[in-house]
Design a protein around this motif. Sequence first.
Motif, short mmCIF file in Angstrom:
data_model
loop_
_atom_site.label_atom_id
_atom_site.label_comp_id
_atom_site.label_asym_id
_atom_site.label_seq_id
_atom_site.Cartn_x
_atom_site.Cartn_y
_atom_site.Cartn_z
N SER A 162 93.34 11.69 19.52
CA SER A 162 92.68 12.99 19.38
C SER A 162 91.44 12.90 18.50
O SER A 162 90.71 13.87 18.33
N SER A 163 91.19 11.72 17.93
CA SER A 163 90.08 11.58 16.97
C SER A 163 88.92 10.75 17.50
O SER A 163 87.85 10.73 16.91
N PHE A 164 89.17 10.02 18.58
CA PHE A 164 88.08 9.25 19.18
C PHE A 164 87.65 9.96 20.46
O PHE A 164 88.45 10.64 21.10
N LYS B 83 103.48 5.37 15.86
CA LYS B 83 103.38 6.25 17.04
C LYS B 83 102.46 7.42 16.74
O LYS B 83 101.62 7.79 17.54
N LYS B 84 102.69 8.02 15.56
CA LYS B 84 101.85 9.17 15.20
C LYS B 84 100.39 8.74 15.05
O LYS B 84 99.48 9.47 15.44
N ALA B 85 100.19 7.53 14.48
CA ALA B 85 98.82 7.04 14.30
C ALA B 85 98.11 6.97 15.65
O ALA B 85 96.93 7.33 15.75
N LEU B 86 98.80 6.52 16.68
CA LEU B 86 98.17 6.42 18.00
C LEU B 86 97.80 7.81 18.52
O LEU B 86 96.71 8.00 19.07
N HIS C 222 95.87 -1.71 13.66
CA HIS C 222 95.97 -1.44 15.10
C HIS C 222 94.97 -2.29 15.88
O HIS C 222 93.78 -2.02 15.90
N ARG C 223 95.48 -3.34 16.53
CA ARG C 223 94.60 -4.20 17.34
C ARG C 223 94.60 -3.68 18.76
O ARG C 223 95.66 -3.45 19.34
#
Lengths: 277, 207, 103
Positions: free
Chosen positions: B38-40, B30-33, A177-178
Motif C-alpha cells: 500500500s506504500s509503493f 506478513k504485515k510488512a508486505l 525484504h529481498r
Amino acid sequence: MEETPRFVGWGALVAAAAFALALAPAAGAQQKSVADDIARYRELLQDGNPAELWEMRGETLWRTKRGPKAVSLEQCDLGLGSGVVKGAYAALPRYFADADRVMDLETRLVHCMVTLQGYAPADAKKQPFGDGTDKKSDNEALVAWITSESKGVVINVALTHPKEQEAYRIGKAMFFHRAGPHDFGCVTCHGEAHKRIRLQDLPNMLDPADARRAYTSWPAYRVSQGELRTFQWRLNDCFRQQRFPELEFTSDASIALTMFLARNANGGTYNAPALKR
Amino acid sequence: MTRKKFFAALAVTGLITGCATMMSDADISKKALLVMKSSFKEKGQAKLDRLDQDEVQATCSLYETPDKVPKDVAQRLEQSQLETIRYPADGQLLGNWKAGEVVAQSGVGKQYNDDPTRPSGGNCYACHQLSKQEVSFGTIGPSLLGFGKARGNTEESRKYAYGKVYNSDAFSACSNMPRFGHNGILTEQQIKDVVALMLDPESPVNK
Amino acid sequence: MADPMKIRATLQGDTVEVRVLMQHEMETGQRKDAAGKTIPAWHIQQVTATNNGKTVLSAQWGPAVSKNPFLSFKFKGGAKGDKVQITWTDNKGDKRTDEVAVS
C-alpha cells in the motif's frame, strides 16, 4: 549521463571517481588516499554549505502565512509542543495522539499543512523533491530548516507506544525484504561493515556507530546534483536502485523504515544539513 | 483448539485490529508486505509484483546474513537453483571479452527510470574488482582479478562461470549477487561475453 | 524572481570578512539535456559588493563558477553596523540585491 553505472547504493559513482582522481596527487593513487581526498574536498566546502540557502528558505516558509486558511506553520506541533522546533527532529519519528499514527518529519509537516493551513492532502504532498532545476521543493526547504534546528542534539527516538514498536518491527522486516529482479533488499548493501559500491563507502545500518554516522548526516547538499537531498530522498533512490517500484512520500512503509533506521542511530549527535559529493 | 490454530487466529486478529504487542516475527513479515504493497506505487517497468518474493527471496529474507542460513536449508535452495540453469544450446560458453567489459561496466537496467527496450548491464564493477585499470570498483563481492589465470580457461571453469552468473544461488545460497540469467537481467550472449571477460587470457582480468 | 542570498559579514580586528551564498543555476551553455539539445547558458555575470554605498568588490563571473556559488572576501575600513550590500546580475538581466549589517 544515463549511462552512469547505477546500483543499490549512493548515486552517480562515476562522478565520484572522476573528481577523486582529479584531486589525487598522482596517478595510481591508493584507494585510501582517494577517500581522504573526498573528505578533504568536503571539508573545504563545509564553510560555505549551500544547504544554508535551503534552510533560509525553509524558515521563511515556516513563518509565512500560506494556504487556504492563510496561516503560518508556527503553531505546528512537531512532537515537543506547538511551535517548538529546536531539537524536534532528533526525536522523530514518533507517535502522535492527535493523528493516532506514527509520523516522520515529512508526514507531520503534511499533517500541519492540511490541518492548520487548510491545504488539500494532495497539494501538501505535491513536490517532495527538487528536480535538479530551479523548480525547488518546499518540503526539502522546510526539512532543511527544521533539521538544522537539531544540530548538536542527540538522536533520541522512543519505542514506548505500541505503534512505535510496530513501526520499528515493520521497518526491520522491510530492511531484510529481498525481492525484485535483482533479489536486492536494503541489507544487500547496508548489512555488512566496511563495504564499498564502486568507490562509495556503504554504512552498515545494523551497526550503531555506522547508523549514527549515516543518519545524522542527512539532509545534505549534494554537490553533484546542486540540490539539497533529504533522508526521505535517500530512501527513495535506494529503492529505485533496488529495482523496486516507487516508495510513496509519507507512506506507512516509508515511516516504518525511517523509524527502524532512526532508532538504530539513537545516541548519535545530529550534524546536518551536511555536504556530500 | 490446537496451538497452531490459536496462533493463526491471533495473527488474523492482529491484522484486523492493528494490535502490535502480540505479533510474532512471521506475522510482522506478513504485515510488512501488506504495508509495502500500500506504500509503493508502480512506476515505469517496476510494477507492484516486484515486492512479491519467490522461494529463494522469501527464505533468504528470514536470515540476516547468508552465513546464518542453516546448512540443510542452504543445500535445498542450492539444489533447486541448480536445476534452473539453462546452458546455451550451441554448447558455446565463451563470448567476446570486450563486449563482456561493457556489460561489467554498465549499471543500467530494470530500474523504473530505465528504458526496458535497451539491454541491461551486469554492473560487475559495482561489487567486484576485475581489472587493474578500473580503480572504481566495489567490495561487496570478492576480487576477481586473475580469475581465469588461477582457474584456467577450461570447459569446467567456463561451465562454472556461466552457471554462477546465470544463478549465483545455485553455488552459494542467499548470495548478494543477482541471478542474472534466471531472472532475465542478462541475455545468453551477454553472459557468454562476461564468461569471456573472466576467462579469456587476453582479457584485462587476466593481464 | 531569484531567491535571497545568505550573507554574513563579521568584523575581525580591522578587517571585515564577508561570506556569501547565492542561489543560481549557473548553467554553462555547454551541457545537453536528455533529448540532446543544448541547455542555454544562464549564469551570473557581474557581482558587486558595497560597504555603506562604497564599492569594495567588483567581479565579472563566467560559466566556470559552480551552481549555488559561495563567495568569501575581506576588506579593510569597515565598522560594526556598516551596511554590506551584495548585488549580482546574470546574463538574462535578472538581478538580486541583499544587505546585511556588519557584526
